[in-house]
Structure formats: C-alpha cells, structure tokens
Design a protein around this motif. Structure first.
Motif, PDB file in Angstrom:
ATOM      1  N   SER A  90       1.216   1.277  -5.172  1.00 55.95           N
ATOM      2  CA  SER A  90       1.642   0.730  -6.499  1.00 55.95           C
ATOM      3  C   SER A  90       2.725  -0.566  -6.711  1.00 55.95           C
ATOM      4  N   LEU A  91       2.477  -1.070  -5.762  1.00 50.48           N
ATOM      5  CA  LEU A  91       2.135  -2.560  -5.741  1.00 50.48           C
ATOM      6  C   LEU A  91       1.338  -3.615  -6.052  1.00 50.48           C
ATOM      7  N   ILE A  92       0.602  -3.142  -6.658  1.00 52.53           N
ATOM      8  CA  ILE A  92      -1.063  -4.374  -6.710  1.00 52.53           C
ATOM      9  C   ILE A  92      -0.836  -3.931  -8.297  1.00 52.53           C
ATOM     10  N   ASP A  93      -0.670  -5.600  -8.672  1.00 56.73           N
ATOM     11  CA  ASP A  93      -0.474  -5.476 -10.036  1.00 56.73           C
ATOM     12  C   ASP A  93      -2.297  -6.043 -10.901  1.00 56.73           C
ATOM     13  N   ASP A  94      -2.161  -6.376 -11.699  1.00 59.33           N
ATOM     14  CA  ASP A  94      -3.604  -6.397 -12.370  1.00 59.33           C
ATOM     15  C   ASP A  94      -4.334  -7.700 -11.798  1.00 59.33           C
ATOM     16  N   GLU A  95      -3.613  -8.823 -12.113  1.00 59.96           N
ATOM     17  CA  GLU A  95      -4.185  -9.940 -11.238  1.00 59.96           C
ATOM     18  C   GLU A  95      -4.765  -9.830  -9.849  1.00 59.96           C
ATOM     19  N   THR A  96      -3.896  -9.301  -9.133  1.00 60.70           N
ATOM     20  CA  THR A  96      -4.548  -8.565  -7.204  1.00 60.70           C
ATOM     21  C   THR A  96      -5.157  -8.085  -7.387  1.00 60.70           C
ATOM     22  N   ARG A  97      -5.646  -7.007  -8.257  1.00 62.34           N
ATOM     23  CA  ARG A  97      -6.584  -6.106  -8.632  1.00 62.34           C
ATOM     24  C   ARG A  97      -7.844  -6.747  -8.612  1.00 62.34           C
ATOM     25  N   ASP A  98      -7.974  -7.597  -9.761  1.00 63.41           N
ATOM     26  CA  ASP A  98      -9.303  -7.794 -10.097  1.00 63.41           C
ATOM     27  C   ASP A  98      -9.859  -8.840  -8.656  1.00 63.41           C
ATOM     28  N   ARG A  99      -8.938  -9.476  -8.196  1.00 57.78           N
ATOM     29  CA  ARG A  99      -8.703 -10.320  -6.774  1.00 57.78           C
ATOM     30  C   ARG A  99      -9.290  -9.703  -6.093  1.00 57.78           C
ATOM     31  N   ALA A 100      -8.861  -8.969  -5.782  1.00 65.63           N
ATOM     32  CA  ALA A 100      -9.260  -8.311  -4.370  1.00 65.63           C
ATOM     33  C   ALA A 100      -9.902  -7.061  -4.281  1.00 65.63           C
TER      34      ALA A 100
END
Length: 183
Positions: A90-100
């Motif tokens: 739930s803490l993962i944002d879209d930018e982090t999701r794309d990067r990792a």
C-alpha cells in the motif's frame, strides 16, 4: 445297653433338622449377599463402560479438533506477515512501482500465495466495510466517535482486518465505531 442306645431314626431326625434349617438360612443369606454384590459389580461395570465410551468420544473429538485447530498459534503468528506485506504494497507509489517492478511483483505474488495458503487451511478474512454494524463477536472497537450522518454502532473506519480459523476467531477486525452523533 439297649436302653442307652438310641435308634438311628431318632438321632438323625433330632440332629439334622436344626442343621438343615441353619444351612438353608446360611445359603439364603449368602445368595442375598451375592445378589447385592453382583448388582454393585454390574453397576460399576456399566459405569466403567459408559466412562470408556465417553472417553473414546472425547478423544475422537479432541483428535479432530487438533487436526483442524492445531496450527492456530502458527496461523496467528503469520497474520503479522500478511499485515506487513499489505502495508508494504500500500505504500508503493506509481514511480516506485515503475522503477522496481520486479520487487513489487514479488511482494504482490508473495501476498497472493500467503492468502491462498490461508484459504486452503480454513483461514478466512473478517473484513468489515465502513457502514456495517459493529459485531462484538468479530470486531474490536479501537475508538468511538460521534460521526454525523451515522447511527450508533456503525463502523466508521477499519483499522485492521480480522481473521477466523474455521469457526474460531484468530484476530478480531479492529474498527472505529460511531457513537450517538452530537447535536
């Protein structure tokens, strides 16, 4: 000598009659005592058989419950893993999701597999919705607040999901509950 000797008929009749009565009375008394003892033994036997049957049934029930609820402590401990994985996702944002993407997919798959394992073993989520009625059998009230537009006892916030293992509650859902709204 003829005067001093008694006839066998007289001797037998006088001595056997009291002994025969005593023997019959003794046999009757022994028979009555035997019947009482036999009744007591039969009663003890029947009680022992009933106790054994009750023990067998209780042991069978305990064995069944151990098979179903034996992992209850492990299941309760695994709920923290479920919570932490859910929080991480739930803490993962879209930018982090794309990067990792690989790591996020791994966390998501791990949470999904844990959920599948839970369902295979009879662990069911208790996930109330906002607006549901508070049920003390499945929910734990973390706070109570007057919220306009709600009735007393309605859930206004879900803090943590709860879980059941078959019919046993592993952890109640932690919720916020509306009190009677202030006017």
């Amino acid at each position: 000598m003829a005067d001093s000797q008694e006839t066998p008929a007289e001797t037998g009749a006088e001595t056997e009659a009291p002994e025969a009565l005593d023997l019959h009375a003794a046999l009757d008394a022994a028979h009555a005592a035997f019947e009482v003892e036999r009744g007591e033994m039969r009663d003890r036997l029947m009680r022992s058989l009933a106790d054994l049957e009750n023990l067998r049934k209780r042991s069978e029930k305990d064995r069944r419950e151990a098979g179903i609820y034996g992992g209850q402590k492990l299941a309760r401990d695994m709920l923290a893993v479920y919570d932490y994985l859910g929080q991480a996702l739930s803490l993962i944002d879209d930018e982090t999701r794309d990067r990792a993407k690989g790591m996020v997919d791994g966390l998501d798959l791990t949470l999904r597999e844990l959920t599948n394992i839970f369902s295979r073993h009879g662990i069911v989520r208790v996930a109330p919705e906002v607006g549901d009625q508070f049920d003390p059998h499945f929910h734990e009230a973390m706070f109570e607040a007057p919220v306009p537009g709600t009735k007393a006892g309605q859930i206004v916030q879900v803090v943590t999901e709860g879980f059941r293992l078959h019919e046993h509650l592993l952890r109640p859902a932690q919720v916020g509950v509306s009190s009677t709204p202030a006017k």
